[in-house]
Scaffold this active site. Structure first.
Site, PDB file in Angstrom:
ATOM      1  N   GLY A 138       2.031   4.970  -0.724  1.00  7.56           N
ATOM      2  CA  GLY A 138       1.476   6.258  -1.124  1.00  7.56           C
ATOM      3  C   GLY A 138       2.622   7.184  -1.469  1.00  7.56           C
ATOM      4  O   GLY A 138       2.906   7.489  -2.632  1.00  7.56           O
ATOM      5  N   ARG A 139       3.367   7.577  -0.432  1.00  9.72           N
ATOM      6  CA  ARG A 139       4.465   8.525  -0.595  1.00  9.72           C
ATOM      7  C   ARG A 139       5.519   8.045  -1.591  1.00  9.72           C
ATOM      8  O   ARG A 139       6.027   8.839  -2.383  1.00  9.72           O
ATOM      9  CB  ARG A 139       5.130   8.741   0.759  1.00  9.72           C
ATOM     10  CG  ARG A 139       6.170   9.854   0.779  1.00  9.72           C
ATOM     11  CD  ARG A 139       6.936   9.842   2.092  1.00  9.72           C
ATOM     12  NE  ARG A 139       6.114   9.573   3.236  1.00  9.72           N
ATOM     13  CZ  ARG A 139       5.600  10.504   4.048  1.00  9.72           C
ATOM     14  NH1 ARG A 139       5.850  11.770   3.832  1.00  9.72           N
ATOM     15  NH2 ARG A 139       4.848  10.162   5.074  1.00  9.72           N
ATOM     16  N   GLU A 197       0.828  -1.217   0.000  1.00  9.08           N
ATOM     17  CA  GLU A 197       0.000   0.000   0.000  1.00  9.08           C
ATOM     18  C   GLU A 197       0.858   1.261   0.000  1.00  9.08           C
ATOM     19  O   GLU A 197       0.783   2.094   0.914  1.00  9.08           O
ATOM     20  CB  GLU A 197      -0.903   0.010   1.247  1.00  9.08           C
ATOM     21  CG  GLU A 197      -1.819  -1.187   1.375  1.00  9.08           C
ATOM     22  CD  GLU A 197      -2.501  -1.264   2.745  1.00  9.08           C
ATOM     23  OE1 GLU A 197      -2.290  -0.355   3.581  1.00  9.08           O
ATOM     24  OE2 GLU A 197      -3.213  -2.231   2.981  1.00  9.08           O
ATOM     25  N   ARG A 257       3.242  20.028   5.730  1.00 17.22           N
ATOM     26  CA  ARG A 257       4.216  19.072   6.287  1.00 17.22           C
ATOM     27  C   ARG A 257       5.302  19.733   7.157  1.00 17.22           C
ATOM     28  O   ARG A 257       5.625  19.203   8.220  1.00 17.22           O
ATOM     29  CB  ARG A 257       4.846  18.218   5.178  1.00 17.22           C
ATOM     30  CG  ARG A 257       3.805  17.407   4.366  1.00 17.22           C
ATOM     31  CD  ARG A 257       4.414  16.268   3.560  1.00 17.22           C
ATOM     32  NE  ARG A 257       4.957  15.254   4.445  1.00 17.22           N
ATOM     33  CZ  ARG A 257       6.197  15.184   4.850  1.00 17.22           C
ATOM     34  NH1 ARG A 257       7.083  16.062   4.409  1.00 17.22           N
ATOM     35  NH2 ARG A 257       6.592  14.256   5.680  1.00 17.22           N
ATOM     36  N   TYR A 315       4.861  18.149  10.818  1.00 21.47           N
ATOM     37  CA  TYR A 315       5.789  17.038  11.115  1.00 21.47           C
ATOM     38  C   TYR A 315       7.246  17.477  11.076  1.00 21.47           C
ATOM     39  O   TYR A 315       8.126  16.629  10.935  1.00 21.47           O
ATOM     40  CB  TYR A 315       5.654  15.902  10.087  1.00 21.47           C
ATOM     41  CG  TYR A 315       4.264  15.566   9.647  1.00 21.47           C
ATOM     42  CD1 TYR A 315       3.425  14.804  10.457  1.00 21.47           C
ATOM     43  CD2 TYR A 315       3.796  15.975   8.402  1.00 21.47           C
ATOM     44  CE1 TYR A 315       2.150  14.475  10.031  1.00 21.47           C
ATOM     45  CE2 TYR A 315       2.518  15.640   7.972  1.00 21.47           C
ATOM     46  CZ  TYR A 315       1.703  14.892   8.802  1.00 21.47           C
ATOM     47  OH  TYR A 315       0.443  14.573   8.379  1.00 21.47           O
ATOM     48  N   CYS A 365      -1.749  33.835   9.123  1.00 21.40           N
ATOM     49  CA  CYS A 365      -1.531  34.491  10.420  1.00 21.40           C
ATOM     50  C   CYS A 365      -1.256  33.467  11.513  1.00 21.40           C
ATOM     51  O   CYS A 365      -2.075  33.271  12.430  1.00 21.40           O
ATOM     52  CB  CYS A 365      -2.742  35.353  10.755  1.00 21.40           C
ATOM     53  SG  CYS A 365      -3.020  36.570   9.470  1.00 21.40           S
TER      54      CYS A 365
HETATM   55  N1  LLP Z   1      -1.755   2.128   4.343  1.00 24.71           N
HETATM   56  C1  LLP Z   1      -2.317   2.658   5.457  1.00 24.71           C
HETATM   57  C2  LLP Z   1      -3.260   1.856   6.221  1.00 24.71           C
HETATM   58  C3  LLP Z   1      -1.974   3.963   5.855  1.00 24.71           C
HETATM   59  O1  LLP Z   1      -2.512   4.465   6.958  1.00 24.71           O
HETATM   60  C4  LLP Z   1      -1.050   4.721   5.078  1.00 24.71           C
HETATM   61  C5  LLP Z   1      -0.675   6.084   5.454  1.00 24.71           C
HETATM   62  C6  LLP Z   1      -0.524   4.119   3.920  1.00 24.71           C
HETATM   63  C7  LLP Z   1      -0.889   2.823   3.592  1.00 24.71           C
HETATM   64  C8  LLP Z   1       0.438   4.846   3.018  1.00 24.71           C
HETATM   65  O2  LLP Z   1       1.614   5.181   3.659  1.00 24.71           O
HETATM   66  P1  LLP Z   1       2.866   5.757   2.814  1.00 24.71           P
HETATM   67  O3  LLP Z   1       3.306   4.680   1.857  1.00 24.71           O
HETATM   68  O4  LLP Z   1       2.402   6.947   2.084  1.00 24.71           O
HETATM   69  O5  LLP Z   1       3.855   6.067   3.840  1.00 24.71           O
HETATM   70  N2  LLP Z   1       0.482  13.064   6.111  1.00 24.71           N
HETATM   71  C9  LLP Z   1       1.658  12.339   6.556  1.00 24.71           C
HETATM   72  C10 LLP Z   1       1.589  10.873   6.209  1.00 24.71           C
HETATM   73  C11 LLP Z   1       0.360  10.163   6.769  1.00 24.71           C
HETATM   74  C12 LLP Z   1       0.302   8.716   6.400  1.00 24.71           C
HETATM   75  C13 LLP Z   1      -0.980   8.086   6.827  1.00 24.71           C
HETATM   76  N3  LLP Z   1      -1.151   6.719   6.455  1.00 24.71           N
HETATM   77  C14 LLP Z   1       2.897  13.022   5.945  1.00 24.71           C
HETATM   78  O6  LLP Z   1       2.762  14.007   5.236  1.00 24.71           O
HETATM   79  O7  LLP Z   1       4.019  12.609   6.224  1.00 24.71           O
END
Ligand code: LLP
Length: 428
Positions: free
Chosen positions: A290-291, A288, A327, A331, A357
């Site tokens: 994303g990033r 899964e 971000r 974070y 602001c």
């Molecule tokens: N699967 C589940 C169940 C998740 O909760 C997440 C991310 C992913 C996959 C994908 O994770 P990745 O491969 O993107 O690391 N807004 C934060 C990141 C929040 C991630 C939440 N869950 C940031 O900007 O660093």
């Protein structure tokens, strides 16, 4: 492979000059590279080619319809966390039977929608949720495919706000309770126990926590396969990307990718480390990311409005801020900042701040950057994931536009919001 580079004195995305895009479409502007999306998806997919697997892109990272459409065309599945994300995937031509539905707080309407559309699996995060899904499935007279999310209590060694696999986090079911959860769910009507899921955190830069979690949970997956005939094991997302580039002195090195050997984590290293524990299972392995897929595929362009020299600091005030890329504020995230005009070697120590602001509204503090002046546009790098999706209209600033570049093709994939859009749903 990197799709952002200087060419003829100006920063390009693939074959397109970012200055030209800023002039034509204005700023703030998100720009994405289709080539990077393809490259990241394909690299990860190929790294797991030796075992039965599926890449389920985490829609939350970047959910623009054109981005999703591109991933559909590559054969991607999707990990969604809301009814809205499922709606987006379907709009983009995605197949719900290649979607998993995660999240601790799904509503009845969302569960009904997912079941009606034929979701591959609802990834359930509590026994209470399993009982509720069963009840909804009985009412709808269908069988709900579910997986439990196990919380393996492994330290992901990442920022505490994006760490999810420790027992103090709200996510999943504690490792010691999970066998009982399956046992009780097996007795509930209209549920199919289809898989097992975990996700220990995001932006992991070492493979060790992944390995620790996989080694801890694999015997459980084996057991569940034997007892309940589960068919998949999702190992979640979390692969970290390189945010901080080695900014050496040479001109060409302002935006060069780190060499493979220097990278803390690559898809190949990730796959080679964990596949040995997974290949004997005979289960479909879901990923899964994303990033990893979206992060380095996008930049945020913003124009410098003013320079303010204080008694201790120089502030470069730009036309974007925490409302468009949160971000750094949330974070302590680091995004490289480079001018669109190729730097001439002059640098200065500055704070780059937005118009909001709030004192937390900064992109960087006390950072040595190549010099740039009001009227010039800069790029916040690696902003393709968790950038636009977390943008808000705080202080009533309209949302930025988004562009997808593919070779020399430019597509406006989201129009800039107008003041009218801002108030559209409101009444006087
Ligand atoms: N699967 C589940 C169940 C998740 O909760 C997440 C991310 C992913 C996959 C994908 O994770 P990745 O491969 O993107 O690391 N807004 C934060 C990141 C929040 C991630 C939440 N869950 C940031 O900007 O660093």
């Amino acid at each position: 492979m990197h799709s952002f580079h200087y060419s003829q004195g100006s920063l390009h995305c693939e074959n397109v000059s970012l200055s030209d895009l800023a002039t034509e479409h204005g700023t703030p502007l998100y720009v994405y590279s289709a080539e990077t999306f393809r490259d990241r998806y394909t690299r990860l997919d190929s790294a797991f080619a030796g075992i039965d697997h599926e890449v389920a892109y985490a829609v939350k990272a970047n959910s623009n319809l054109s981005v999703l459409r591109l991933l559909v065309s590559l054969g991607s599945g999707f990990d969604i966390v809301s009814g809205g994300e499922l709606y987006r995937v379907i709009k983009a031509g995605g197949d719900p039977s290649k979607c998993t539905f995660a999240g601790v707080g799904k509503t009845r309407a969302e569960i009904e929608y997912a079941l009606k559309e034929g979701i591959y699996s609802i990834n359930v995060e509590s026994e209470e949720e399993a009982a509720f899904v069963s009840k909804v499935a009985v009412e709808m007279d269908l069988t709900a495919p579910i997986a439990f999310r196990v919380n393996p209590n492994v330290d992901a060694k990442t920022h505490k706000y994006i760490s999810t696999g420790k027992s103090e986090n709200k996510f999943g079911i504690d490792f010691e309770f999970i066998a009982g959860a399956y046992e009780r769910a097996a007795k509930l009507p209209n549920l199919q126990l289809k898989g097992l899921q975990m996700h220990i955190g995001s932006q992991l830069t070492s493979v060790d926590p992944f390995l620790e979690a996989v080694e801890k949970v694999t015997p459980l997956a084996e057991d569940l396969k034997e007892k309940y005939g589960i068919e998949f094991f999702s190992i979640g997302g979390g692969i970290g990307i390189v945010y901080e580039q080695a900014l050496a002195s040479g001109k060409e090195s302002w935006w060069t990718d780190q060499s493979e050997e220097d990278r803390p984590l690559t898809p190949e290293k990730y796959a080679a480390t964990i596949i040995p524990s997974l290949e004997g299972l005979g289960l479909k392995i879901l990923l899964e990311p994303g990033r990893f897929i979206a992060g380095n595929a996008g930049v945020l362009l913003t124009e410098c409005l003013y320079e303010k020299k204080g008694s201790t600091k120089t502030f470069k005030i730009v036309d974007s801020g925490m409302h468009h890329l949160i971000r750094p504020a949330l974070y302590q995230g680091h995004h490289e900042i480079v001018p669109l005009a190729e730097p001439d070697g002059n640098t200065e120590s500055v704070d780059v701040v937005g118009p909001i602001c709030e004192s937390g509204d900064f992109f960087c503090q006390n950072r040595t950057l190549p010099s740039f002046m009001p009227g010039e546009t800069i790029a916040l790098m690696s902003a393709g994931a968790y950038g636009m999706v977390m943008a808000t209209t705080y202080n009533s600033h309209p949302l930025p536009a988004e562009i997808l570049v593919d070779g020399d093709q430019v597509k406006l994939v989201r129009k800039r919001q107008t003041f009218d859009d801002l108030v559209e749903a409101e009444e006087v």
